[in-house]
Scaffold this active site. Structure first.
Site, mmCIF file in Angstrom:
data_model
loop_
_atom_site.group_PDB
_atom_site.id
_atom_site.type_symbol
_atom_site.label_atom_id
_atom_site.label_comp_id
_atom_site.label_asym_id
_atom_site.label_seq_id
_atom_site.Cartn_x
_atom_site.Cartn_y
_atom_site.Cartn_z
ATOM 1 C CE LYS A 42 -20.992 -1.613 -10.216
ATOM 2 N NZ LYS A 42 -22.034 -2.204 -9.350
ATOM 3 C CB THR A 43 -23.151 0.970 -5.160
ATOM 4 O OG1 THR A 43 -22.582 -0.184 -5.779
ATOM 5 C CG2 THR A 43 -24.168 0.523 -4.117
ATOM 6 C CG ASP A 229 -25.284 -3.004 -9.968
ATOM 7 O OD1 ASP A 229 -24.594 -2.376 -10.801
ATOM 8 O OD2 ASP A 229 -24.911 -3.236 -8.803
ATOM 9 C CD GLU A 230 -21.493 -5.323 -11.467
ATOM 10 O OE1 GLU A 230 -20.998 -5.210 -12.608
ATOM 11 O OE2 GLU A 230 -20.861 -5.055 -10.436
ATOM 12 C CD GLN A 260 -15.346 -2.901 -13.658
ATOM 13 O OE1 GLN A 260 -15.160 -3.548 -12.621
ATOM 14 N NE2 GLN A 260 -15.889 -1.699 -13.649
ATOM 15 N NE ARG A 619 -11.546 -4.465 -9.278
ATOM 16 C CZ ARG A 619 -12.657 -3.788 -9.502
ATOM 17 N NH1 ARG A 619 -13.622 -3.785 -8.610
ATOM 18 N NH2 ARG A 619 -12.812 -3.092 -10.612
#
Length: 730
Positions: A42-43, A229-230, A260, A619
């Site tokens: 995504k980044t 973002d997020e 998430q 993770r």
């Protein structure tokens, strides 16, 4: 795409995007929702989209990118700069930094001075205490954290002090009315100090945009493209801010993953991302599912867990990476064996496995669990770093309790004496303490002796004298058992007789973010002392309180010396978002611990717990270990556990095999989940290890805040926080 935007055709091939990422990067025709699964880039997608805008002739000053951390902001700026060098001017900020920048320039229009200071949590608590003193709420002075949480959540919902007061009056709730008074006085004192807290940085910015048309129109025109973002972690105030700023051009891109969303307890509203298409009916949605982080088997296990949530947007992570090793499920006898087993596995991974210590992370559900892992690492000389919280023996409630124990050994310990003299509150305020200390200096006597002579000290109130006598009687009463009781017995007597346990328990009923964690830490301290006694017995030594305190102090000194950055990471799973490690241990996977309070949680709470497990699992890049203990101590008493439902849902149990050289570790081969979880509800018969059988006569709240009242057959009536109550249904 936007009618006035001609995309640069030369940059796109250089970005190295997959088809879905490329689709998201090129889309500008309407609001865009990018559902980006864990590890799906995504980044990279966001930075590529910004770079494409700049390469296509959009001025950086017309672009606003909002992130959730300063580190993410810096990383985004760095990446964009490498793709398309530009002279600067782009707005890449966290929500709070964005608000501060706007208010510095224009806040004076609503009474915010440009030179305002920003108060952090500690500053806020001190100001809340001052507000309560002015209001005469002396009994509330230990509840600053609770009122800070109430005020922060109110600001997240854009409720100013007056609105909060109106709501409190509408429901006629005395506790909320008191909170409203404190909120109002706190706001007044913030203004007097020329200060804003973090909530104000968003609230005041929204207020400015709402009330000042020229400022709102300026920023709506200026920010031609907005990227967030997020987005699943935004609260209501942040949602309103984004929607207001994007109202004119509507070139809004939000990136996030409902799977998430794990910060509901601190104000995040998952509806912001789940209802994005409802807010923007012409929105386009692009789903990123190709994972670049984890092996196929780890992704499969994570997908199997998260698909049990009903309130989600369907997606299925996949990868071109190799299958990799299957996740391992490791069962242990108790939490000490669990920590030892994890430590031994770490040594194996850093030996034959070829990993470095900094390649490994240990995640747990609550901060209190860190103590076992810290001690296991320390014993085996495994370097570790504790992220996001203080080391166990540095936490306030632990230091307070140990201060009491130290005073039993050495009443001349002035530091410990001052730490707990008025904790819990006994009416021995700062003025009284200053006068006792002055008397001590004048008479050249120890502070403890000065307290014994309190009747001779002038200008001390009768309340302070009563408090001093209460404190001295407490110490002398507990000290009478110093040579006959066990260290754990002394500890439990201190916690009970001092009122410290009750103080923290009362706070836990109203402040889940901090006080429930403190209660868990005190319970873990009891466990630590019990384990010390067991170790001493095995070594043939008498388990004395003096020896325990000595061990603690030596351990703390070793901790302070550990500055090696090449270390295993220990952290709560809440803090793991955005991180990745070659090897991850997801620990404490037991019903009522992870998921927490499973038997009495709502479906919404359980889904957030499942999302938290999903975050922890995703993770891991190469190796994933799911660990649990079939018994665990709760306030010194051992209780049996059921393996977490998340283990069964992952469908990895049957794939695992015993690890070489780990005889103490059992691996689940074939378990089936219980047909129904044990529940403690109103009318249910229960058993307490001290009070015996009884019946639940009342139950209020749910999840971590659930509280039950039990009338025991002996006639005793007692109320418990259900999360910590040693009750078993019968």
């Amino acid at each position: 795409m936007s009618l006035d935007l001609n995309l640069n055709p030369t940059l796109l091939p250089k970005l190295g995007l997959n088809p879905k990422q490329e689709e998201a990067v090129q889309y500008f025709a309407s609001p865009l929702l990018i559902l980006a699964g864990a590890g799906t880039g995504k980044t990279k997608t966001l930075t590529s989209k910004i770079a494409l805008l700049i390469a296509s002739g959009v001025s950086p000053t017309r672009i606003l990118a909002i992130t959730f951390t300063n580190k993410a902001s810096q990383e985004m700026q760095h990446r964009v700069g490498k793709l398309v060098p530009y002279s600067g001017g782009m707005w890449i900020h966290t929500f709070h930094a964005l608000g501060a920048r706007i208010l510095r320039a224009h806040g004076r229009l609503i009474g915010v001075k440009p030179e305002f200071v920003i108060y952090d949590d500690d500053d806020q608590k001190k100001l809340i205490n001052l507000a309560m003193e002015e209001l005469g709420f002396e009994a509330e002075k230990n509840k600053a954290s609770m009122y800070l949480s109430i005020i922060s959540r109110a600001k997240d919902d854009l409720l100013d002090a007056q609105s909060y007061l109106i709501n409190a009056q509408a429901v006629n709730d005395p506790s909320r009315l008191k909170a409203a008074q404190i909120y109002h006085r706190y706001k007044k004192k913030l203004t007097e100090a020329g200060a804003l807290d973090f909530g104000d940085l968003i609230v005041k910015t929204v207020e400015l945009l709402k009330e000042k048309d020229e400022i709102r129109e300026y920023f709506q025109e200026n920010f031609q493209y907005i990227l967030v973002d997020e987005y699943q972690d935004t609260n209501h105030a942040q949602y309103v801010l984004v929607k207001t700023l994007s109202a004119k051009h509507r070139n809004l891109t939000v990136v996030g993953d409902p799977d998430q969303s794990v910060y509901g307890w601190r104000g995040a509203d998952i509806r912001n991302i789940m209802e994005f298409e409802k807010d923007f009916p012409d929105a386009n949605t692009v789903v990123l599912e190709q994972n670049y982080r984890s092996t196929a088997r780890i992704l499969h296990a994570a997908n199997e867990v998260i698909k049990h949530n009903r309130n989600r947007r369907p997606k299925n992570l996949w990868t071109k990476a190799e299958h990799g090793d299957p996740p391992e499920v490791m069962e242990h006898h108790n939490e000490t064996d669990e920590a030892r087993g994890v430590a031994e596995a770490i040594r194996d991974l850093t030996g034959r496995g070829g990993l470095g210590y900094n390649d490994i992370a240990v995640f747990y559900r609550t901060n209190a669990q860190s103590r076992s892992f810290e001690e296991a690492c320390r014993t085996r000389r495994i370097p570790y770093r504790l992220i996001g919280s203080m080391r166990f023996y540095e936490r306030k409630e632990i230091k307070d309790t140990l201060a009491y124990l130290k005073l039993l050994i050495n009443p001349g310990d002035t530091v410990s004496l001052l730490r707990v003299l008025n904790v819990p509150a006994r009416g021995i305020g700062k003025t009284a303490q200053d006068r006792v200390m002055s008397f001590s200096r004048q008479k050249e006597m120890p502070l403890y002796d000065a307290l014994l002579s309190a009747e001779q000290i002038p200008d001390i109130t009768s309340t302070a004298r009563r408090g001093i006598k209460e404190f001295l009687d407490l110490l002398e009463g507990v000290k009478s058992d110093l040579f006959s009781a066990t260290p754990s017995g002394m500890l439990e007597k201190v916690l009970t007789n001092s009122g410290y346990w009750k103080m923290v328990e009362d706070e836990a009923e109203k402040d889940p973010q901090e006080s429930l964690a403190r209660l868990g830490n005190l319970q873990e301290l009891v466990n630590a002392v019990k384990e010390f006694e067991e170790r001493s017995a095995k070594d043939g030594q008498a388990p004395t309180l003096h020896k325990y305190l000595e061990d603690v102090m030596l351990a703390s000194q070793l901790d302070a010396m550990n500055t090696d950055t090449h270390a295993v990471t220990l952290m709560t799973v809440h803090l793991a978002k955005g991180l990745e490690f070659p090897a991850v241990f997801l620990t404490g996977l037991e019903e009522n611990l992870f998921p927490i309070n499973a038997a009495n949680s709502s479906e919404e709470d359980l889904e957030e717990e499942r999302r938290l497990a999903y975050v922890g699992m995703t993770r891991a890049r190469e190796k994933l270990f799911l660990t649990w203990a079939n018994t665990r101590r709760v306030y010194g008493t051992t209780y049996p556990n059921l393996a977490s439902r998340f283990i069964f849902e992952s469908k990895v149990a049957k794939e695992t095999a015993p690890r070489h050289g780990e005889e103490d570790v059992q691996v689940i081969a074939s378990y089936t989940p219980p047909a129904s979880m044990p529940r403690v509800g109103k009318g249910r018969k229960v058993m307490h290890p001290i009070h015996g059988p009884g019946r639940v006569v009342d139950m209020i709240g749910s999840g971590e805040l659930a509280k039950v009242t039990v009338v025991f057959d002996s006639g005793v009536r007692q109320t418990f926080m259900l999360k910590y109550a040693p009750l078993q249904p019968i």
